[in-house]
Each structure stands twice: as structure tokens, then as C-alpha cells.
Enzyme design. Structure first.
Site, PDB file in Angstrom:
ATOM      1  N   GLU A 148      43.732  36.357  56.374  1.00  0.00           N
ATOM      2  CA  GLU A 148      42.646  37.354  56.786  1.00  0.00           C
ATOM      3  C   GLU A 148      41.409  36.540  57.138  1.00  0.00           C
ATOM      4  OE1 GLU A 148      42.592  39.956  53.620  1.00  0.00           O
ATOM      5  OE2 GLU A 148      44.458  40.621  53.988  1.00  0.00           O
ATOM      6  N   HIS A 196      38.555  37.449  54.441  1.00  0.00           N
ATOM      7  CA  HIS A 196      38.601  37.355  52.855  1.00  0.00           C
ATOM      8  C   HIS A 196      38.696  35.922  52.304  1.00  0.00           C
ATOM      9  CE1 HIS A 196      40.619  38.857  49.036  1.00  0.00           C
ATOM     10  NE2 HIS A 196      40.865  37.572  48.966  1.00  0.00           N
TER      11      HIS A 196
HETATM   12  C1  LIG Z   1      42.891  44.139  53.370  1.00  0.00           C
HETATM   13  C2  LIG Z   1      41.573  43.238  52.762  1.00  0.00           C
HETATM   14  N1  LIG Z   1      40.651  44.242  52.711  1.00  0.00           N
HETATM   15  C3  LIG Z   1      41.952  42.648  51.509  1.00  0.00           C
HETATM   16  O1  LIG Z   1      41.078  42.728  50.671  1.00  0.00           O
HETATM   17  N2  LIG Z   1      43.234  41.960  51.202  1.00  0.00           N
HETATM   18  C4  LIG Z   1      43.711  41.328  50.134  1.00  0.00           C
HETATM   19  C5  LIG Z   1      44.968  40.426  50.105  1.00  0.00           C
HETATM   20  C6  LIG Z   1      43.512  42.144  49.050  1.00  0.00           C
HETATM   21  O2  LIG Z   1      44.031  43.535  49.134  1.00  0.00           O
HETATM   22  O3  LIG Z   1      43.180  41.783  47.935  1.00  0.00           O
HETATM   23 ZN   LIG Z   2      39.689  40.834  50.786  1.00  0.00          ZN
END
Ligand SMILES: C[C@@H](N)C(=O)N[C@H](C)C(=O)O
Ligand SMILES: [Zn+2]
EC number: 3.4.13.22
Length: 235
Positions: A203, A206
Site C-alpha cells: 500500500e 500505509h
Molecule cells: C486498508 C488500509 N487502510 C490499511 O490500513 N491496511 C492495513 C494493512 C491494515 O489494515 O492495518
Molecule cells: Zn494503514
């Protein structure tokens, strides 16, 4: 289990505190509250104290290169109940996007959709050894805003369940537009890494510091000096 869940957590007890939002740009209203997620006496705009200090540092690095650009906070602290809410919401949305309803799903379709959901969302695990990253107060989802207050185009929206979310999705494109998206993603990564964060390999938005994913990524690039996680799940 994800590979980063092998990392031991030695909770340091640092407090979760309010992010000084006046220093940053902020996605508002909060994207998950808008969908109905509830935080009780908590707020998504909280992080561990030194994570906030590092985020300020990252924005300072950004402003050395682009005065008046800002980091935009999309999401930060996420209680496990909200992680569960967003996983369920994303599954239901993916079913709707396919023009289907839950009762119509074949076992294969159901499995394919769950795989797509868990490709970007962490499991809302209640096990203290495998906390979802945002439930530790050490992970933050961010993008950039330019000096005109416009969101910088990264080539895909935050939370999109597609290949475009992969940080290097546009890395090898000949299209000038796509090269710009990649340059923007690199800029965000550079300033965050310079402040000590690591980026989720799946991502572009993130980042975290001090949690299991951060430790695991550090250990991948520097196996001679392994580190452990200092932030576990907050209750
Ligand atoms: C999907 C996204 N907002 C996110 O934070 N992904 C990570 C892996 C999580 O869910 O911690
Ligand atoms: Zn995240």
C-alpha cells in the site's frame, strides 16, 4: 498469519495522544466515521507520542523540498472494533461492486472476495501477539497536499482493492502521467523513511514505526541488526 507476526512485541507503554491536527492537512470528515464506524471515547486522530514526533519530522523534510506542502492524515489509530467494521464493510462493498448480493455468492466467489479484502486489510485479530497495525497506535495512512491545498495525485485512491495500490504499480510506465504518480509516491516514501517509518509493501499510503510490520521490514533490509516491536495492541 502474516510474516511480520513472527516479530516479538515488547510493549514500551508510551501513551496514545491526540495528533496536533493544526500542523497537518486532514481528510475530513473522517473516511470511516463517514461510513458509520464508531470510536466511543477514542478518536482516529490519535497516535503514540513518538510516532507523532516522527510524523512532524517527515513533514519538515517534505517542506525542505516543497515549502507549504503538507502531509494529509487519512487515518491513524483504529480500535479492533473499527478494523472489524471496515473489513465487513469492504467485503459488502466488493459484493455490491460485482452486482451481487451475499446470498447469491458461490463458495469460490466468497473466497475470492475475502482474499481481495485481506490483501489490503489486516485481520481484526484479538490475539495480543498478532495485533492489526493501526490498533497499536503506530501506523498511519497518509498522502500529500500541495501549496495550493490540492491533494497530490498518486494514481489511485487510498484503500482501493486493486493492483494500483502497490507502491511500484506505476514504476515502469512510459506514460508521463504515470511517471508523475510514481514520483509522488516516491516523494512520500522518501520523507517518511527519512523520519524512520517503513512503508507497507502492498500500500503506497500505509506507514508505521515501532510495530511488528516496521520491525519485520527493518530486519529484511538489515538482518545483521534485528529489532523487535515496541508497540502492541492498545485496549
Ligand atoms: C486498508 C488500509 N487502510 C490499511 O490500513 N491496511 C492495513 C494493512 C491494515 O489494515 O492495518
Ligand atoms: Zn494503514
Amino acid at each position: 498469519m502474516r510474516p511480520y507476526h513472527q516479530i516479538p512485541i515488547f510493549e514500551c507503554g508510551e501513551p496514545l495522544i491526540k495528533i496536533p491536527l493544526e500542523l497537518f492537512a486532514v481528510e475530513s470528515p473522517h473516511p470511516y466515521e463517514k461510513l458509520g464506524a464508531t470510536y466511543g471515547d477514542r478518536s482516529p486522530y490519535y497516535l503514540r507520542q513518538s510516532v507523532i514526533e516522527k510524523l512532524i519530522q517527515a513533514q519538515n523534510y517534505l517542506q525542505l523540498l516543497h515549502p507549504n506542502w503538507r502531509i494529509q492524515i487519512f487515518d491513524a489509530y483504529r480500535p479492533i472494533a473499527v478494523q472489524q467494521f471496515m473489513v465487513d464493510y469492504s467485503f459488502a462493498q466488493a459484493v455490491r461492486d460485482r452486482g451481487l448480493t451475499d446470498v447469491e455468492l458461490s463458495p469460490n466467489q466468497r473466497q475470492e472476495i475475502w482474499e481481495a479484502v485481506y490483501a489490503i486489510w489486516a485481520l481484526p485479530s484479538l490475539d495480543e501477539k498478532t495485533p492489526p497495525p493501526h490498533s497499536t497506535g503506530a501506523a498511519v495512512d497518509v498522502t500529500l497536499v500541495d501549496d495550493a491545498g490540492q491533494i497530490v495525485n498518486m494514481g489511485s485512491p487510498i484503500d482501493e482493492m486493486s493492483e494500483r495500490s502497490h507502491p511500484d504499480y506505476y514504476a515502469n510506465s512510459d506514460r508521463p502521467e504515470a511517471q508523475n504518480y510514481h514520483a509522488h509516491r516516491q516523494l512520500l516514501q522518501n520523507v517518511m523513511l527519512k523520519a524512520g517509518f517503513q512503508r507497507n509493501p502492498r500500500e503506497w499510503w500505509h506507514f508505521s514505526i515501532g510495530d511488528q510490520m516496521w520491525a519485520w521490514l527493518n530486519n529484511q533490509s538489515n538482518p545483521a541488526n534485528p529489532v523487535t516491536a515496541r508497540y502492541g495492541r492498545l485496549t
